[in-house]
Motif scaffolding. Structure first.
Motif, mmCIF file in Angstrom:
data_model
loop_
_atom_site.group_PDB
_atom_site.id
_atom_site.type_symbol
_atom_site.label_atom_id
_atom_site.label_comp_id
_atom_site.label_asym_id
_atom_site.label_seq_id
_atom_site.Cartn_x
_atom_site.Cartn_y
_atom_site.Cartn_z
ATOM 1 N N ALA A 66 4.313 -27.866 -11.397
ATOM 2 C CA ALA A 66 4.223 -26.550 -10.772
ATOM 3 C C ALA A 66 3.206 -26.558 -9.638
ATOM 4 O O ALA A 66 3.429 -25.959 -8.576
ATOM 5 N N VAL A 67 2.077 -27.249 -9.852
ATOM 6 C CA VAL A 67 1.073 -27.368 -8.793
ATOM 7 C C VAL A 67 1.652 -28.121 -7.601
ATOM 8 O O VAL A 67 1.460 -27.747 -6.442
ATOM 9 N N GLY A 68 2.394 -29.199 -7.895
ATOM 10 C CA GLY A 68 2.984 -29.978 -6.814
ATOM 11 C C GLY A 68 3.958 -29.166 -5.989
ATOM 12 O O GLY A 68 3.945 -29.226 -4.749
ATOM 13 N N VAL A 69 4.796 -28.371 -6.633
ATOM 14 C CA VAL A 69 5.726 -27.516 -5.904
ATOM 15 C C VAL A 69 4.963 -26.471 -5.097
ATOM 16 O O VAL A 69 5.339 -26.133 -3.972
ATOM 17 N N GLY A 70 3.869 -25.975 -5.677
ATOM 18 C CA GLY A 70 3.081 -24.957 -4.990
ATOM 19 C C GLY A 70 2.265 -25.478 -3.827
ATOM 20 O O GLY A 70 1.786 -24.692 -2.994
ATOM 21 N N GLY A 71 2.098 -26.790 -3.764
ATOM 22 C CA GLY A 71 1.385 -27.371 -2.630
ATOM 23 C C GLY A 71 -0.089 -27.041 -2.596
ATOM 24 O O GLY A 71 -0.615 -26.651 -1.550
ATOM 25 N N THR A 73 -4.053 -27.080 -5.253
ATOM 26 C CA THR A 73 -4.868 -27.648 -6.321
ATOM 27 C C THR A 73 -5.226 -26.539 -7.296
ATOM 28 O O THR A 73 -5.591 -25.434 -6.880
ATOM 29 N N ALA A 74 -5.118 -26.826 -8.572
ATOM 30 C CA ALA A 74 -5.406 -25.815 -9.591
ATOM 31 C C ALA A 74 -6.906 -25.550 -9.675
ATOM 32 O O ALA A 74 -7.707 -26.484 -9.693
ATOM 33 N N ILE A 75 -7.267 -24.263 -9.721
ATOM 34 C CA ILE A 75 -8.655 -23.892 -10.001
ATOM 35 C C ILE A 75 -8.791 -23.284 -11.390
ATOM 36 O O ILE A 75 -9.898 -23.121 -11.894
ATOM 37 N N GLY A 76 -7.666 -22.935 -12.020
ATOM 38 C CA GLY A 76 -7.683 -22.391 -13.372
ATOM 39 C C GLY A 76 -6.362 -22.632 -14.050
ATOM 40 O O GLY A 76 -5.307 -22.610 -13.403
ATOM 41 N N GLY A 220 -6.079 -39.001 -18.546
ATOM 42 C CA GLY A 220 -4.697 -38.647 -18.255
ATOM 43 C C GLY A 220 -4.535 -37.398 -17.414
ATOM 44 O O GLY A 220 -3.404 -36.967 -17.162
ATOM 45 N N ALA A 221 -5.632 -36.797 -16.973
ATOM 46 C CA ALA A 221 -5.542 -35.550 -16.220
ATOM 47 C C ALA A 221 -5.044 -35.810 -14.803
ATOM 48 O O ALA A 221 -5.640 -36.599 -14.070
ATOM 49 N N PRO A 222 -3.959 -35.160 -14.362
ATOM 50 C CA PRO A 222 -3.492 -35.326 -12.988
ATOM 51 C C PRO A 222 -4.548 -34.841 -11.996
ATOM 52 O O PRO A 222 -5.265 -33.872 -12.268
ATOM 53 N N PRO A 223 -4.683 -35.505 -10.841
ATOM 54 C CA PRO A 223 -5.693 -35.085 -9.858
ATOM 55 C C PRO A 223 -5.583 -33.622 -9.459
ATOM 56 O O PRO A 223 -6.590 -32.959 -9.226
ATOM 57 N N SER A 224 -4.359 -33.092 -9.394
ATOM 58 C CA SER A 224 -4.181 -31.702 -8.957
ATOM 59 C C SER A 224 -4.653 -30.691 -9.995
ATOM 60 O O SER A 224 -4.815 -29.507 -9.680
ATOM 61 N N LEU A 225 -4.871 -31.143 -11.238
ATOM 62 C CA LEU A 225 -5.372 -30.265 -12.296
ATOM 63 C C LEU A 225 -6.833 -30.512 -12.623
ATOM 64 O O LEU A 225 -7.519 -29.628 -13.144
ATOM 65 N N ARG A 226 -7.333 -31.694 -12.317
ATOM 66 C CA ARG A 226 -8.661 -32.098 -12.761
ATOM 67 C C ARG A 226 -9.733 -31.136 -12.243
ATOM 68 O O ARG A 226 -9.768 -30.786 -11.073
ATOM 69 N N GLY A 227 -10.579 -30.693 -13.139
ATOM 70 C CA GLY A 227 -11.676 -29.795 -12.788
ATOM 71 C C GLY A 227 -11.334 -28.320 -12.890
ATOM 72 O O GLY A 227 -12.222 -27.476 -12.792
ATOM 73 N N ALA A 228 -10.055 -27.983 -13.104
ATOM 74 C CA ALA A 228 -9.669 -26.570 -13.225
ATOM 75 C C ALA A 228 -10.248 -25.963 -14.500
ATOM 76 O O ALA A 228 -10.292 -26.611 -15.552
ATOM 77 N N VAL A 229 -10.680 -24.726 -14.417
ATOM 78 C CA VAL A 229 -11.203 -24.013 -15.584
ATOM 79 C C VAL A 229 -10.062 -23.747 -16.564
ATOM 80 O O VAL A 229 -8.964 -23.350 -16.172
ATOM 81 N N LEU A 230 -10.328 -23.967 -17.844
ATOM 82 C CA LEU A 230 -9.328 -23.786 -18.892
ATOM 83 C C LEU A 230 -9.582 -22.517 -19.695
ATOM 84 O O LEU A 230 -10.745 -22.151 -19.942
ATOM 85 N N THR A 231 -8.502 -21.871 -20.109
ATOM 86 C CA THR A 231 -8.614 -20.762 -21.059
ATOM 87 C C THR A 231 -7.379 -20.722 -21.943
ATOM 88 O O THR A 231 -6.287 -21.103 -21.523
ATOM 89 N N VAL A 232 -7.584 -20.289 -23.193
ATOM 90 C CA VAL A 232 -6.451 -20.006 -24.077
ATOM 91 C C VAL A 232 -6.033 -18.570 -23.799
ATOM 92 O O VAL A 232 -6.797 -17.636 -24.005
ATOM 93 N N ALA A 233 -4.801 -18.406 -23.304
ATOM 94 C CA ALA A 233 -4.351 -17.079 -22.879
ATOM 95 C C ALA A 233 -3.912 -16.204 -24.043
ATOM 96 O O ALA A 233 -3.935 -14.982 -23.936
#
Length: 444
Positions: A66-71, A73-76, A220-233
């Motif tokens: 989804a991040v790749g399609v969105g072009g 980097t994830a921040i959350g 195993g974290a993809p670069p586009s996700l690495r460092g994004a803040v995590l939450t259980v929704a």
């Protein structure tokens, strides 16, 4: 010379019963990318389960896609999903058994009824004594899986995925409310359930949905996700309500899918006796995804029943069902035809006589299901006061007869065009955790 910066994206992951899906949302609230895969269930002789590691890996893949399609980097990253299904792990977070589907019939209900008492269980946990709450399945695993003696923690699906992405071990309140392990009134693990299992307390630290619990990390974290803040929704039905702006005080979210989910947000307290009475009427009660709110949920098999009626009438395609709905708008009321006791497994029709055309039958089924939803909501209103705002969504709302009936039921209802309100709500809660709040769907 200018430097191109990557677009910041908020990712909502919804680990659902049929699909694991993810969307990428920009800071304006616009969906920029999406991805999905089938949920990797294994079916064997009426049993339905999955490999917890495979599920978490799949969630990581769809989020990265989804991040790749969105072009960007994830921040959350926020993760919602089905409740009750979960992962029993040892002290090193290694799964001790497959994750059993929430709808799988396995569960030791006799022990719950005998040792805890059905009325006490309902009033304390807000859940019925059925195979659905996690406690029954945990008791079954304790009896049938020798490795379970090493049990240290139980994660709901969303909590497990966040943990595998690098988050802290937590138990989100709306998901913990579906396990049978939580004392709702005390907002803490239920000692009697813990003693019955004879394991250490299985719930991790309790948090509210949207609480930051770490960042995406690990080899195993993809670069586009690495460092994004995590939450259980949190619980998927409630997160969908959050996504469409229907979790304010006195709000109602009516989601018309295969099962019609009536999600009512209320202010506490609800006394244990009130909780027990609501559960006795076929509802469930738990803590909400919004701090200091509770949620009462009821279900009606609306889509399932209409699908079966359509099959009886030979309306095998969505277009044929829509045509039936259009014809039903002008069909006459039948004096005695009625839908009888719609349940998930079956329903009845009474009063079939001359003059029952396909359009009349469709109108009768629609009105019977709407009346059942209204009956359940009246019971909630008696305990929590009337709802003041209602949002209606879901694929069955496209049927002309059902849309017209819902407009009569809710004259001031709002609708939403969001195709994935659960994933969108998870992205909104990821934004809250990352300190980058998104506009609500109702405010866009």
């Amino acid at each position: 010379m200018t430097t191109m910066t990557s677009r910041p994206l908020l990712i909502g992951v919804d680990a659902g019963t049929s699909r694991v899906k993810a969307i990428a949302v920009d800071e304006r609230g616009d969906v920029r990318g999406d991805a999905e895969r089938a949920t990797p269930w294994r079916h064997d002789g009426g049993r339905t389960e999955l490999d917890p590691v495979a599920l978490a890996d799949l969630a990581r893949v769809v989020a990265a896609e989804a991040v790749g399609v969105g072009g960007g980097t994830a921040i959350g990253v926020g993760v919602t999903g089905m409740a009750e299904t979960g992962v029993l792990v040892d002290g090193r977070d290694r799964p001790l058994a497959p994750a059993i589907a929430w709808h799988d019939p396995r569960g030791d209900l006799d022990t719950i009824a005998r040792e805890l008492g059905a009325e006490t269980f309902r009033a304390t946990t807000g859940l019925p004594v059925t195979p659905m709450p996690s406690l029954g399945k945990l008791l079954w695993l304790r009896r049938t899986h020798p490795d379970s003696k090493a049990a240290a923690r139980f994660y709901s699906v969303g909590e497990w995925i966040v943990r595998r992405l690098g988050g802290a071990p937590v138990a989100e309140l709306s998901l913990a409310s579906r396990t049978g392990l939580l004392d709702l009134a005390g907002r803490r693990p239920w000692d009697a359930a813990t003693a019955l299992l004879d394991w250490p307390p299985l719930l991790a630290d309790l948090v509210v949905a949207g609480t930051p619990v770490g960042r995406v990390s690990g080899d195993g974290a993809p670069p586009s996700l690495r460092g994004a803040v995590l939450t259980v929704a949190g619980h998927d039905h409630q997160v969908a309500a959050y996504g469409v702006g229907a979790t304010t005080d006195g709000a109602l979210f009516d989601s018309l899918g295969t099962a019609e989910a009536l999600v009512r947000t209320v202010r506490p307290p609800l006394a244990p006796a009130e909780v027990g009475r609501l559960v006795g009427h076929g509802m469930s009660v738990g803590w909400g995804v919004v701090a200091e709110h509770m949620c009462v949920m009821a279900g009606v098999p609306t889509g399932l029943t209409l699908g079966r009626v359509a099959t009886l009438l030979g309306a095998a395609t969505p277009a044929a069902r829509d045509a039936l709905g259009e014809q039903a708008l002008s069909a006459p009321d039948h004096p005695i035809l009625r839908l009888v006791e719609p349940r998930n497994g079956q329903f009845g029709l009474a009063g079939i006589s001359d003059g029952v055309t396909p359009a009349v039958l469709w109108r009768t089924a629609v009105e019977g299901l709407v009346a059942e939803a209204a009956r359940l909501l009246a019971l909630v209103d008696a305990h929590a006061g009337p709802y003041r705002d209602v949002v209606v969504a879901g694929g069955w709302l496209r049927n002309p007869a059902l849309l017209a009936a819902k407009r009569r039921q809710y004259p001031a209802m709002r609708t939403t065009a969001l195709p994935e309100p659960g994933a969108y709500g998870a992205a909104m809660l990821a934004a809250e955790a990352a300190g980058a709040p998104l506009p609500t769907a109702s405010g866009r």
